[in-house]
Design a protein around this motif. Structure first.
Motif, PDB file in Angstrom:
ATOM      1  N   GLU A 118       3.211   7.726   7.826  1.00  0.00           N
ATOM      2  CA  GLU A 118       3.840   7.020   6.803  1.00  0.00           C
ATOM      3  C   GLU A 118       2.901   7.508   5.558  1.00  0.00           C
ATOM      4  OE1 GLU A 118       5.160   3.036   7.284  1.00  0.00           O
ATOM      5  OE2 GLU A 118       4.021   2.494   5.315  1.00  0.00           O
ATOM      6  N   ARG A 119       3.348   8.081   4.596  1.00  0.00           N
ATOM      7  CA  ARG A 119       2.654   8.419   3.443  1.00  0.00           C
ATOM      8  C   ARG A 119       3.316   7.750   2.109  1.00  0.00           C
ATOM      9  NH1 ARG A 119       2.600  14.937   4.549  1.00  0.00           N
ATOM     10  NH2 ARG A 119       1.764  14.754   6.606  1.00  0.00           N
ATOM     11  N   ARG A 120       2.388   6.977   1.337  1.00  0.00           N
ATOM     12  CA  ARG A 120       2.989   6.492   0.138  1.00  0.00           C
ATOM     13  C   ARG A 120       2.473   7.109  -1.082  1.00  0.00           C
ATOM     14  NH1 ARG A 120       3.621   0.509   1.421  1.00  0.00           N
ATOM     15  NH2 ARG A 120       3.087   0.395   3.829  1.00  0.00           N
ATOM     16  N   ALA A 121       3.756   7.054  -1.953  1.00  0.00           N
ATOM     17  CA  ALA A 121       3.207   7.977  -3.151  1.00  0.00           C
ATOM     18  C   ALA A 121       3.640   7.122  -4.401  1.00  0.00           C
ATOM     19  CB  ALA A 121       4.015   9.195  -3.445  1.00  0.00           C
ATOM     20  N   GLU A 122       3.294   7.384  -5.651  1.00  0.00           N
ATOM     21  CA  GLU A 122       3.920   6.646  -6.761  1.00  0.00           C
ATOM     22  C   GLU A 122       4.679   7.726  -7.287  1.00  0.00           C
ATOM     23  OE1 GLU A 122       1.255   4.528  -9.665  1.00  0.00           O
ATOM     24  OE2 GLU A 122       1.853   2.855  -8.485  1.00  0.00           O
ATOM     25  N   MET A 123       5.805   7.414  -7.823  1.00  0.00           N
ATOM     26  CA  MET A 123       6.629   8.221  -8.644  1.00  0.00           C
ATOM     27  C   MET A 123       6.671   7.507 -10.079  1.00  0.00           C
ATOM     28  SD  MET A 123       9.396  10.106  -6.432  1.00  0.00           S
ATOM     29  CE  MET A 123      10.662   9.314  -7.166  1.00  0.00           C
ATOM     30  N   VAL A 124       6.618   8.372 -11.100  1.00  0.00           N
ATOM     31  CA  VAL A 124       6.898   8.138 -12.285  1.00  0.00           C
ATOM     32  C   VAL A 124       7.963   8.765 -12.873  1.00  0.00           C
ATOM     33  CG1 VAL A 124       5.898   8.054 -14.784  1.00  0.00           C
ATOM     34  CG2 VAL A 124       4.317   7.849 -12.714  1.00  0.00           C
TER      35      VAL A 124
END
Ligand SMILES: *[C@@H]1O[C@H](CO)[C@@H](O)[C@H](O)[C@H]1NC(C)=O
Ligand SMILES: *[C@@H]1O[C@H](CO)[C@@H](O)[C@H](O)[C@H]1NC(C)=O
Length: 328
Positions: free
Chosen positions: A278-284
């Motif tokens: 699982e990879r989390r990322a933040e998108m703007v």
């Protein structure tokens, strides 16, 4: 007629139709990538070699799909071009207009001219098969299955006639569906593709050519046909130009996922002996945009957490090797 024949076979044919043929083949490739996005085999560039001479002469289920969707794409685009008036020598198919089509309806209006698309695409796409062996016969059969898919998914559209819209009689015509529908139809055919055993002990003699022709003529032209089993798409195989599923993204949670998509992590990772990471990322991104009179749009920047899933090798696992899958 002779003028038409010349236009279709002479050097000019190339000039008239080549951009449409190229655009059609391209839409076939895009549809292949869409239909196989969450499959182990995901329609890689290497697989898209169409002619059977030279290059990689694989003859499996995936090869069958590539041929069918490409030839469907070419026929579809030529037909659509024709309806849009892109060619001088072709227009609506009104050959049946005025005839009774079924109970309470007559043929009328402007049917898409699939006959035209079929004839021209056949000349371009089938001409790539110069051999006379089983592989060439398989490719030609699947090209034909692609064209049948375009014909078979056409839709009847009707218009009512009669006093104040009472539908006492109707006129109907045939329209191409969205190309997506042809792709989905061919994906179903792909799952049911028939395997034909012709590779062993068949040489290039007249007798074996006869056996090949006989075998293929006994199979419905709607069916996709293959000669070989598919390789293991879980594993990287450089000889075959296969990347394996390590590193591929898969889908887990989501509102609008189909059953097939929901199982993609198991299919691409778990069943291939790989783990899911699982990879989390933040998108703007821009959001809550407001229009200010006049004339500017101002937006806020919103941050959204996204979670993605990828197939990764387990600890102690060598590249290109499968660990026995553990069932809990
Ligand atoms: C046919 O349609 C395709 C795709 O819409 C387009 O790229 C191509 O240029 C068209 N061909 C002609 C001759 O207009
Ligand atoms: C690659 O595929 C070929 C043909 O199926 C097979 O003979 C070969 O063993 C495979 N190589 C690897 C590394 O799996």
């Amino acid at each position: 007629r002779s003028v038409n024949n010349f236009l279709m076979t002479g050097p000019k044919a190339y000039l008239i139709y080549s951009s449409s043929v190229a655009a059609g083949a391209q839409s076939g490739i895009e549809e292949c990538k869409f239909q196989f996005a969450w499959d182990r085999w995901n329609c890689p560039e290497r697989a898209l070699q169409l002619s059977s001479h030279g290059g990689l002469r694989s003859a499996n289920r995936e090869t069958a799909f590539v041929h069918a969707i490409s030839s469907a794409g070419v026929m579809y685009t030529l037909t659509r071009n024709c309806s849009l008036g892109d060619f001088d020598n072709c227009g609506c198919d009104d050959s049946r207009n005025g005839q009774l089509g079924g109970q309470g309806w007559l043929w009328g209006g402007c049917s898409d001219n699939v006959g035209f698309g079929e004839a021209i695409s056949k000349q371009f796409v089938d001409a790539l098969e110069t051999g006379q062996d089983a592989r060439a016969a398989m490719n030609l059969h699947n090209n034909e299955a692609g064209r049948k898919a375009v014909k078979g998914t056409m839709k009847r559209t009707c218009k009512c006639h009669g006093v104040s819209g009472s539908c006492t009689t109707q006129t109907c015509w045939l329209q191409l569906p969205e190309f997506r529908e042809v792709g989905t139809y061919l994906k179903e055919r792909y799952h049911k593709a028939l395997k034909v055993d012709l590779l062993q002990g068949v040489g290039n003699s007249a007798a074996s050519r006869g056996a090949i022709a006989e075998t293929f003529s006994s199979i419905s032209k709607k069916e996709l046909v293959h000669l070989e089993d598919s390789p293991d798409y879980c594993l990287e195989n450089k000889t075959l130009g296969l990347l394996g599923t390590e590193g591929r993204e898969c889908l887990k949670r989501g509102k609008a996922l189909s059953k097939w998509e929901k199982r993609s992590c198991r299919r691409l990772c778990g069943d291939c002996g790989l783990a899911v990471e699982e990879r989390r990322a933040e998108m703007v991104s821009s959001c809550n945009c407001k229009f200010h009179w006049c004339c500017a749009v101002r937006c806020e920047q919103c941050r959204k957490r996204v979670t993605k899933y990828f197939c990764v090798r387990k600890e102690n696992q060598l590249p290109g090797h499968r660990l026995p899958s553990v069932t809990a």
